[in-house]
Design a protein around this motif. Sequence first.
Motif, PDB file in Angstrom:
ATOM      1  N   GLY A 134      30.679  16.160 -39.044  1.00 14.50           N
ATOM      2  CA  GLY A 134      30.377  16.341 -40.460  1.00 14.50           C
ATOM      3  C   GLY A 134      30.900  17.639 -41.059  1.00 14.50           C
ATOM      4  O   GLY A 134      30.798  17.832 -42.280  1.00 14.50           O
ATOM      5  N   ALA A 135      31.419  18.540 -40.231  1.00  8.44           N
ATOM      6  CA  ALA A 135      31.945  19.803 -40.769  1.00  8.44           C
ATOM      7  C   ALA A 135      33.140  19.518 -41.677  1.00  8.44           C
ATOM      8  O   ALA A 135      33.907  18.574 -41.447  1.00  8.44           O
ATOM      9  N   VAL A 136      33.278  20.354 -42.714  1.00  5.94           N
ATOM     10  CA  VAL A 136      34.394  20.221 -43.644  1.00  5.94           C
ATOM     11  C   VAL A 136      35.144  21.548 -43.686  1.00  5.94           C
ATOM     12  O   VAL A 136      34.664  22.537 -44.253  1.00  5.94           O
TER      13      VAL A 136
ATOM     14  N   ASN B  15      28.027  19.629 -40.329  1.00  2.07           N
ATOM     15  CA  ASN B  15      27.953  19.662 -41.798  1.00  2.07           C
ATOM     16  C   ASN B  15      28.166  21.052 -42.396  1.00  2.07           C
ATOM     17  O   ASN B  15      27.808  21.293 -43.556  1.00  2.07           O
TER      18      ASN B  15
END
Lengths: 330, 330, 330
Positions: C160-162, C197
Amino acid sequence: MTLQAGAIVEALGGELFGDPDRLIARLAPLERAQPDELSFLADPKLIPLLADTQAGCVIVGPSLFEAARRRGDCIVTADPHLYFARLSRLWKQRHGDTARVGIHPSAVVEEGASVDPSASVGALCFVGRGARIGADTVLKARVTVGDGCVIGARCVIQSGAVIGGDGFGFAPHDGTWEKIEQLGAVRIGDDVEIGANTCIDRGALDDTVIEDGVKLDNLIQIGHNCHIGKHTAMAGCVGVAGSAHIGAHCTVGGAGMILGHLTIADHVHISAASIVTRSIFKPGHYTGFFPIDDNRAWEKNAAALKRIHTLRERLGQLEKRLAKSGLIVP
Amino acid sequence: MTLQAGAIVEALGGELFGDPDRLIARLAPLERAQPDELSFLADPKLIPLLADTQAGCVIVGPSLFEAARRRGDCIVTADPHLYFARLSRLWKQRHGDTARVGIHPSAVVEEGASVDPSASVGALCFVGRGARIGADTVLKARVTVGDGCVIGARCVIQSGAVIGGDGFGFAPHDGTWEKIEQLGAVRIGDDVEIGANTCIDRGALDDTVIEDGVKLDNLIQIGHNCHIGKHTAMAGCVGVAGSAHIGAHCTVGGAGMILGHLTIADHVHISAASIVTRSIFKPGHYTGFFPIDDNRAWEKNAAALKRIHTLRERLGQLEKRLAKSGLIVP
Amino acid sequence: MTLQAGAIVEALGGELFGDPDRLIARLAPLERAQPDELSFLADPKLIPLLADTQAGCVIVGPSLFEAARRRGDCIVTADPHLYFARLSRLWKQRHGDTARVGIHPSAVVEEGASVDPSASVGALCFVGRGARIGADTVLKARVTVGDGCVIGARCVIQSGAVIGGDGFGFAPHDGTWEKIEQLGAVRIGDDVEIGANTCIDRGALDDTVIEDGVKLDNLIQIGHNCHIGKHTAMAGCVGVAGSAHIGAHCTVGGAGMILGHLTIADHVHISAASIVTRSIFKPGHYTGFFPIDDNRAWEKNAAALKRIHTLRERLGQLEKRLAKSGLIVP
């Protein structure tokens, strides 16, 4: 890739003083710009850097024309920050570095959803049943737009954003929570920007509404049935609880929190990390967070803080007694 | 789509006063409901709206029966909020607007994972090796359930949630950090709701445990090895650091923070934006945040706050001296 | 799956006292470890548990050798916490439970991106044009790495990391906001961990830079053009506003916030939930949050707090008057 200085003013206006054939290879900050780079000066604090910048050309306001021209080429315009914003968009466009129109083959667009042919739905996005994506809107990779949610024209939704998750609604019952299905949706106006991993919940009965021109940074939470007025901007990590009604042209600093069912007037500015616990009907600037300090000093102050109401009482009593005894004229 | 008033009480109980054939087209809030809409009245603050609502039918408690009947049709039930929750679910069900059972073709379910045939795994979800998804559980689009993590029955996991990311574990070594592999998993009970983009980390050795009936809103962080007791609910943006042990039937307001290795008793309620820095063994309501104010007032108070411990000392000295001098009887 | 005690010291060093053929089935915390499990003792607070642990073998420092040996098998090493970190990695490796090298077929890797053959790009990841993923780096499922962003070697990016969303940059214009295209990228060094995230925005002109060995927990926001120095670690829910320059070897507790354009020296430690509003040039430990209290006490203190600057003035006047009147020697 390069742009000629003359082509820039042709596209964006402003007056160029210097060589229109000068090739600009990059945009760069004043302090690091090189002779093949273009820079701008909008923040008065940076004026001292102007004389020494190596930039091939500098965008300045009229008042700095002479200082800028003395050092080399410049573009003069009423609002250099705005000019720079437009130049950044021109730059991206001319370099073909824009979102590809259409639906990426890895995206899932459910039946009954409608995506404007000019919109871009990025890789691995999900667009639910009955959702609508407006003209020229860009969904970066890995965005969720839930069933029935509507996004206007020219919006940009960053990666990981979730539009239309269920609002947090439960009825307490015998020590447990019974889910209230969230039957509303999310309606987003035109020219809205939604940051990475930001969440906007669908309404319980009515819709959650984000008006035109709203800008939301990353990791923001907007609860169900909120209404956010036009051109309001919120920095990262802000939380807005359900049914808050926020006016137009407001700003909320990073990690500001707005509790539920509150009304915030137009033109209200909330400082970073401040908790809004009551409605604010008067435009203005509001703040509330504990000032940071050396840990040891904080510990002493925090301990004293827990006794502050007794402090107030003790001081009041002292004043009263001294006044009564006639020793001190109040 | 419509439901008849009579069909509603047939399914959910309560007593209908009025026309059982009345067609209900939508559920709506009291203040905006129209004659073809059904509304409910649970919050006493809204009683003044009852007389004038245009709703075709209103759900009320027994004490409001007469007032409600005077204006038109009503359904009488002991707990209108609960009734409304159940009605919202009936509504969704009858309108076929429920999650589709099965695994969406775009989801990735790794070998050795087990998904109950009645569960729904949404588009673009990832379910890791050895993970288990229980009966009637719904994973909305774009959810991650990591290797070995277990989710019970009737759970709802909103889009973007990450169950089973690595806990944040590092051993300091010569000014660097050496990763501690997180060998535990996440175990989630039945009837749990997990919000959009919420993260629950896997345990370092043991599992992170979320008990039955827990409700977590969006953008919540649950650290490794936490244990959250039954029916505890947390609003958006809450953070719980590693190894916190939180009791049952607690609530944490939005952006509340609970530090690591703390124990929180059952029935503890933490206000929004409050930081829990010590274990709480007594049920009750706890709060700690700086009150918001006009920015100028805040600045003055914040400055004074940094000297508050000296204030306390000065006041104490004044009291002592005045007592000593016999001028003031303490 | 099991490991022999002898095989462990062979791989990791340390001195084994006891049976090298002892089979270790799991790693477990001291208080719950069983005879087929291995545990470790690093935190002095846990020393009382040593005598009674059922662990088959315990990793201890030299000073606890005798106490540990009295109860059974042990491994003696200078730094048991570090030893345990390495053991956790050995454990994962030996059990084949590591990320699969290569690009998962469901991932989208755009043209012109370069992924080292030893890297792992998980399911449903997006890697943009011109992005680079270094050797042995692992992208868990559902990670975004935007166009042109660079990730070094041996990094771990959680689900979920951006990485490389647009920075939050707008120029105000007539009450609206004009987007400033973010032309920089994100550059991440080696051995960096990015939590689930978590968002790291690309720079406006220059790049956002995360140096070697930085560890970021979940749901962290890093604004555009930030620079985070080597081996700095941040706990969950931290926010760092744009253009902050944070030194090396710093730590930021959960939900700490650092405002934009600030400079933080090396070796600065910010407590959880503290708001950094000014640059910090001196290494040390800094704190600032409102202490939590019983809600009623908080309400009284919060009310008094709003008058604290008048309290200060009143006290000052009292002191002055008493000194003037000669009743009290200041």
